[in-house]
Every structure is written in C-alpha cells, then in structure tokens.
Design an enzyme around this catalytic site. Structure first.
Site, PDB file in Angstrom:
ATOM      1  CG  HIS A   1      77.292 -42.930  30.982  1.00  0.00           C
ATOM      2  ND1 HIS A   1      78.192 -42.776  32.012  1.00  0.00           N
ATOM      3  CD2 HIS A   1      77.685 -42.069  30.010  1.00  0.00           C
ATOM      4  CE1 HIS A   1      79.083 -41.853  31.682  1.00  0.00           C
ATOM      5  NE2 HIS A   1      78.793 -41.414  30.476  1.00  0.00           N
TER       6      HIS A   1
ATOM      7  NE  ARG B   1      77.908 -44.808  22.388  1.00  0.00           N
ATOM      8  CZ  ARG B   1      78.705 -45.875  22.332  1.00  0.00           C
ATOM      9  NH1 ARG B   1      80.024 -45.711  22.343  1.00  0.00           N
ATOM     10  NH2 ARG B   1      78.203 -47.086  22.262  1.00  0.00           N
TER      11      ARG B   1
ATOM     12  NE  ARG C   1      74.506 -41.467  18.971  1.00  0.00           N
ATOM     13  CZ  ARG C   1      74.409 -42.298  20.009  1.00  0.00           C
ATOM     14  NH1 ARG C   1      73.836 -43.476  19.853  1.00  0.00           N
ATOM     15  NH2 ARG C   1      74.920 -41.975  21.180  1.00  0.00           N
TER      16      ARG C   1
ATOM     17  N   GLY D   1      70.245 -49.321  15.922  1.00  0.00           N
ATOM     18  CA  GLY D   1      70.573 -49.165  17.336  1.00  0.00           C
ATOM     19  C   GLY D   1      69.794 -50.214  18.103  1.00  0.00           C
ATOM     20  CB  SER D   2      70.414 -53.841  18.613  1.00  0.00           C
ATOM     21  OG  SER D   2      71.634 -53.763  19.312  1.00  0.00           O
ATOM     22  CG  ASN D   3      71.902 -51.191  23.114  1.00  0.00           C
ATOM     23  OD1 ASN D   3      71.967 -52.413  23.129  1.00  0.00           O
ATOM     24  ND2 ASN D   3      72.977 -50.426  23.109  1.00  0.00           N
ATOM     25  CG  ASP D   4      67.392 -46.265  22.221  1.00  0.00           C
ATOM     26  OD1 ASP D   4      66.962 -46.419  23.378  1.00  0.00           O
ATOM     27  OD2 ASP D   4      68.137 -45.324  21.904  1.00  0.00           O
TER      28      ASP D   4
ATOM     29  CB  CYS E   1      76.274 -49.136  16.153  1.00  0.00           C
ATOM     30  SG  CYS E   1      74.788 -48.118  16.273  1.00  0.00           S
TER      31      CYS E   1
END
Length: 768
Positions: A397, A491, A539, A661-664, A713
């Site tokens: 965050h 977001r 989103r 969502g490449s992070n998750d 993203c």
C-alpha cells in the site's frame, strides 16, 4: 483610493488592492465595452472600516495565532469562532446608508429585483494564484436586510477553514489579504457556463466552452455535467462537441436563493447552445484574451437572448518543482536502507506513527515512519514529504500510494520505527531506498536550454495501448495530461477512504445508502470526466478484511482472518449476504455516473474471480441495475488467480477482457507473500519467473482465440524492461502503469515492439 463604495464603471484591473480580483476584472471588462451586468463594490476600505468599528481585528489575529496548522479540526474550530465574530456586530449605520443608496441604482425603490453578492479577495484571480472557490457567493438576494447579512457573510468567508489553509499553503500572510464585496445585478440565466481561451488540460490554442441550463452554480460546483464545445481559435470553427444529458437546473426562488427544477423531458439531451451562439460567445472570449493579452477563464450567462460576462480571471498554470542529481551524502550519513518504492528526494522531521494515534500527529512536512501503511492513513500520507516503513515490498500500500502522490518512499527497512527517533531530521531518497541523517543536499545537474531539451521527454507512439493506474481522484486532472490511452486500473477502495470514511455497511445500516451512492459517484466522475472520452476501467472494491476492520465501524462487520490476502475479498464478498447490499450501492453509483452524468467511458473490472457461480450471480446483480455488456460497456475480469488461467475458456464466456494482476498472480503461482521483505530480498517474488510467464502466455493465447483482449496492471513491466518485451512478444493488448513510470516504460515498450518487428521480418526472410 479612499472610497468605501465604488461603481464598477470606475474600476480597472490595477485596482485589485482595493476591490479584489473579481471586482477589478469586472471593471476592466466594463471599460473595454464587454457586456457586464451593473454592479458596485464595497472596497477593502469598507472592510477595514467594519473591522475597526466592531473591534474584532485583534480577536481574529489571536484566533489565527492559536491555530494548529497541521490539524484539520483546529482549522475548523478557529474558522467557526472567527466567522461568529462577524455575525455578532451590525454594519455601521453610515455605511448601511451608502450601500442602500447604490443598491437602489440597481433595484429602484418600489420594484422587485435581485442581486448577486460576491466575495472579491485581494489575493484572488491573480495571474499566479487563483484562490478560486475559497470565499463565498450568494445569488438572488432580494431584501435590504438580507443584503446586509450576505455582505457580512462574504467578509467572514475570508476565514473559512479552506481559505485559511490555502493562504498558508500559497504563502500569503493573512493580514495582507483583505476582502471586497461585489454587488451585481442578478442575471436570471436561461443557459450559463464557463469559457477558457486555451484548453485547460493541455494548453492547446482552442477555446473551450461549457454550457448548461439555468444558473451557473451547478456547473461551477461540479453538480451537473455540461455540454462541452471546442472551437479552433485561428479559424473560429467548431471542431468538437460533447452533448450531456441534464435532468435538473438551478433557478431563482420566489423569495430569492436557488431552487432545483427538473429540465423538461424533451430538453434533457438537447444541445444547450445553437452553433451560431457558440461562435458568438467564443468570439467574445477571443476578444477578451486580446484585451488582456493572456489566456483567460470566464463565466457567462444568457437571459432573454443576451449574453453577459459575470466574471473573468487569468488562467493560472500549476508549475512543477524538483531537480535531478546525486546526493552529497557519504556512507557515514546512512541511517538505514530498504527498497526504493517511489522516487524522489526530501528532507523532513521524523514522525513515528502507530494505529493507536490520531492522524493529526503527522504534520505537513513530516517524514511518516510506520510499520506499514493502511488505506485510512492516506490523509496523513498526503501531508508527508516522505514515507518510510518497516515492512512491505514494491507492491504494498505504501509503495502504490506514494507513487501516485509523487512522494518519496522507502519500504521494507526492517526496523525504521526502532532505528529512527521522533523529531529527528532525516533525508529520504526514494530512488535508492536510503534514509540519511540530517539534511542532505543534492548535486544539481546542469541547467539551461540544453538541459531543458534533455528533460523534455520524448514519448513515442506504440501499437500496444499504454494506460495508467489511478487511486486518488484529486490527481486525475494532472495525470490525464499524460498522452496515455486511458485508465487501465482505477482502484475503488480509495473512494471509500477519501469520500466515505467509514465502513459501507455501517453507512447503509445508518440509513444513508443514497449518500454512499452519491459520494462514490462523485469520486468516480472526477476521474471519468478528466480522462473523457478515453476509457476508465474501474475495479470494484478489493479491500481485505483487515483493511475493512480498520475503517470507522468496521469491527462490527468484519471477521478476523489468519490470512486476509487469500481470504474474504473480491467477488466472494459481493455474493455473500453480509456484503451484497454494499456492492449493489457500488453498481448503482457506476450506473449513475454513466447515465445521469453522461460519462459512458466508465467500465467495470471484477477482482479475485474464483468461480463461475460467483460470476453468474454478479452479472445478474449488474443486470438488475441496468449495467449490461454492450458496445459502450465492457466487463473485465482480473486474472490474478491460477484458476483464471486453468479455466480461461470458461471465464471467456462471461467477460469482454482480462487484466492480469501480476502482483497477486506471482504471489499465488509461487506461494510467495508479496509483502514479505525477506522473500523479496531473497529474490523469490519476481514476475519474470518462468512459471508466472507461462501462465501469462497461456491466458493471452486462450483469450485471443476467444476474441477477448488482455491487459496487465501490475508493476512488472515498469520495473523490468525485459518483462515488458516478453509481454509485447506474447501479444499483450495493453499495459497499465503508475503515472511516474509512464514515459520511461512507454519508450521501453516502443523499443520492444521494434525488436519484435525486426525478428519477425528476419524469420519471414529466412523462410523465403
């Protein structure tokens, strides 16, 4: 000037110290022959006379000295006390007599007439500081007693909390800013609007006119979406129109003030101005710009077929600051290091924060130091010059929000809250991830024309759409100036933290569902309007339970989960009985923005889509409020769970596009906590992992076979140029980036496209 009251015909633009920006510009327009309604001005001499006669000047100064500038509540409390002082004392009788004498020239005795009472501050409508909206205006004032009351309210509006805070920020001493009051014949507008003599978004030399039914306050206040007309200033031809539906307008009340009135059904979607009238108003604006010899912003209105100008001011430009260069620090100055999560260089006072404290402890200019940030900390983050956290990685965050705020940030230091001390002065380098002791200067690079030429970034055209990620609606106007293809990820969580401030279920149970819908719609529309007509992919809310619990009232609605990251979030929340009504409010807010505000560029993206039965239930909910997939409304699925890859064929039947969502996805493919600084330092969390790349490649292949597009993203393409090249090779349709990395990554994407093209040509040549 020693007059307490002066007719607007006597004024010129040089009279700002006595009649404020609004009064002086009205006088300048009148003297140049432009159509301005009759008016007179209570000068700053009258303002000083009231202060001296009432004896409240010293009391005002005392309240201002006692304000805690870093506390919103302190500002509000002081404002209330100061404004109450103005209400306590009457305007002196001799000044009242002068006011009535001038008022009767506009509204003769024995007739019924209305005036507008407008604040005009001496630091307002200046070339380098607009102060727009800081003081108050009252429309359709009818009686003498009401006129006196509104004059005092205008004087006291010099001390609204927002006006005090804005002067502090702009560096204006309170004692140097005084307030005049314009009393102007009220135009009962049939149509009204705003005009800019250059495009305020990009500086292009076009005239922009906005128009709506009724009084202009609805447009100025952002309450309705006006028509927008673009006029080529060199040819004086209309080059673009956007016609918006308007269901209501402000009209004059029988006893004064403003009332809302429905627009006739047949007129709701009509063009507000005929083309000849558009060109007439545009020519008026062009002549005003020629007179002032600078770009201007005007308010205009039409009554009984005649156009009036009721306000004009220079268009103020917002300049940037900063500078490149290396620090002058040595290794002995380093206090600690972490991950450089948001670039920049800033010095400030350390403020250690934990969740038991009030956010007011973080002052303007502080370096916020905390274990890790949460969504409800955004106001404090906005005040900080830099942010340092114990924990977190590049996708936490603190990192995401700092990049959007343009605030230097270092995360994953391991022990900033124990190493740094409250009150210490430190310098934070968010580029290298270093925190230095004391104030460290930067060695500035060369400046001048050559340096300017280098700093003017070349941004190429790419076949791959390049979009931006957005969280903060207040930043939308600035970010929309980037030559991007729209917003790939907006977001919605931050609409809740910035516009609602409490758990949505608490708002609903308190009987304020409409307030929830309206506030969400307000935030969404700010972004949609700034980027229009480019698409904005919203989103829907993806808070996790621990983040929801931290919101006001959240404890009553949220369970405690051992692992919220893979818990009750995304679509599983929407289909549950405990949250369904709150999600419906989100959908109704989106519907409101699309239909009532006319912003059809908003599309929906669902996060954490685990199962087909969730999708079917959610689509049914969307249909129930009138949100149906079609040519101008697309439904996106986040692809961030392995099941989205394995069942891509099935998911394709229910959506128009995917956004990776490449992070998750990296986290769940590798079983690696994305916020773990330990694993991050060891190199586990990496989108370039062959398994992650194989999942992405598979999704693109299946989606394209089914006629669906795929975007991404996450942070990977901006961090790793080779990852961006991989995506281009695989045929990704769009890449969405944080704004601070846009120019650099778009150049990388263009280079990747060239390499892919050359490789394809070589392969084709070899085959021949």
């Amino acid at each position: 000037m020693d007059k307490r009251i002066v007719d607007v015909n006597e004024l010129r633009v040089d009279d700002i110290p006595y009649v404020g920006g609004k009064g002086a510009n009205l006088g300048e327009l009148t003297s140049a022959g432009f159509p301005v309604p009759g008016a007179f001005v209570l000068t700053t001499i009258a303002y000083d006379y009231f202060l001296n006669k009432s004896g409240i000047a010293d009391k005002i100064e005392k309240e201002l000295k006692n304000i805690d500038r870093s506390s919103d509540q302190s500002l509000t409390d002081a404002s209330k006390k100061i404004r109450a002082l103005f209400e306590t004392y009457n305007i002196p009788d001799d000044l009242k007599k002068e006011i009535v004498s001038c008022y009767r020239l506009i509204v003769p005795k024995g007739t019924v007439g209305f005036v507008a009472v407008r604040s005009s501050a001496t630091a307002e409508d200046l070339p380098d500081a607009s102060f727009a909206g800081q003081q108050e205006t009252y429309l359709n004032v009818k009686e003498e007693d009401d006129l006196f009351d509104k004059i005092r309210k205008c004087w006291s509006s010099l001390f609204t909390a927002r006006a005090i805070a804005y002067r502090e920020k702009q560096g204006f001493a309170h004692s140097e800013v005084k307030l005049a009051v314009v009393i102007q014949k009220m135009v009962n507008s049939d149509v009204s609007g705003i005009m800019f003599t250059v495009d305020p978004n990009n500086g292009a030399k076009n005239i922009i006119i906005e128009a709506g039914y009724g009084l202009g306050e609805a447009i100025v206040g952002g309450e309705v979406t006006p028509d927008t007309y673009e006029i080529d200033k060199s040819k004086m031809t209309i080059t673009k129109k956007r016609i918006s539906a308007q269901k209501w307008k402000y009209v004059r009340g029988a006893d004064g003030g403003c009332l809302k009135e429905d627009v006739l059904n047949g007129d709701e979607k009509k063009q507000k101005l005929e083309d000849p009238r558009i060109l007439e108003i545009a020519e008026m604006g062009r002549q005003v710009e020629i007179h002032y010899q600078r770009p201007m912003d005007m308010e205009w209105c039409i009554e009984d077929g005649k156009v009036f100008l009721v306000q004009a001011r220079p268009i103020t430009a917002v300049g940037g600051s900063g500078g490149n260069g290396k620090s002058e620090a040595s290794s002995e100055d380093i206090l600690l290091t972490g991950l450089g999560a948001s670039p920049g260089f800033a010095t400030g006072t350390v403020r250690i924060y934990d969740e038991s404290m009030s956010l007011d402890v973080v002052k303007d200019g502080d370096v916020l130091v905390t274990k890790m940030t949460m969504p409800d900390m955004v106001p404090a983050m906005s005040r900080s010059v830099a942010i340092v956290t114990d924990e977190g990685g590049m996708t936490c965050h603190a990192a995401i929000i700092s990049r959007e705020l343009g605030t230097p940030c270092v995360v994953g230091t391991g022990g900033a809250t124990s190493t740094l001390k409250d009150g210490d002065v430190v310098t934070v380098d968010g580029t290298t991830g270093t925190v230095y002791k004391g104030e460290i200067k930067k060695k500035q690079e060369a400046s001048g024309p050559a340096a300017d030429a280098v700093s003017a970034e070349y941004i190429p055209i790419t076949g791959t759409k390049v979009m931006v990620n957005m969280s903060m609606p207040t930043k939308a106007d600035d970010i929309a100036k980037l030559p991007c293809d729209g917003v790939g990820l907006m977001r919605s969580e931050f609409l809740f933290t910035n516009y609602i401030g409490e758990h949505p279920c608490a708002v609903i149970d308190d009987g304020r569902s409409e307030e929830l819908i309206d506030k969400l719609a307000e935030g969404i529309s700010k972004v949609a309007r700034a980027f229009y007509p480019r698409p904005v992919i919203l989103r829907t809310s993806d808070f996790k339970t621990n983040e929801y619990r931290d919101m006001k009232g959240g404890v009553d609605y949220e369970p405690e989960e051992e692992n919220p990251m893979i818990g009750w979030r995304g679509c599983s929340r929407y289909v549950s009985d405990n949250y369904r009504e709150a999600f419906m409010c989100e959908l109704m807010a989106i519907k409101k923005v699309r239909d009532e505000f006319g912003l059809k560029n908003i599309h929906v993206m669902l996060p954490f889509v685990r199962t087909i039965f969730e999708v079917e239930d959610i689509i049914s909910m969307m249909t129930s409020v009138g949100l149906k997939r079609g040519l101008d409304f697309k439904l996106y699925f986040m692809a961030e769970i392995p099941v989205n890859i394995f069942m891509a064929e099935e998911f394709c039947k229910y959506c128009d596009a995917f956004s990776i969502g490449s992070n998750d996805l990296t986290q769940l493919v590798l079983g690696c906590d994305r916020d773990s600084d330990i694993l991050g330092r060891m190199g586990y969390f990496d989108e370039r992992n062959p398994g992650v790349k194989a999942a992405i490649s598979q999704l693109i292949k299946v989606a394209h076979k089914n006629g669906k597009t795929v975007g991404i993203c996450g942070q990977g393409p901006s961090v790793y140029p080779e990852f961006a090249e991989f995506l281009v090779e695989e045929g990704i349709d769009s890449i969405s980036l944080n704004p601070d990395t846009f120019a650099k990554t778009k150049r990388n994407i263009a280079s990747a496209e060239q390499r892919v093209l050359l490789n394809n040509l070589r392969e084709l040549k070899n085959k021949k």
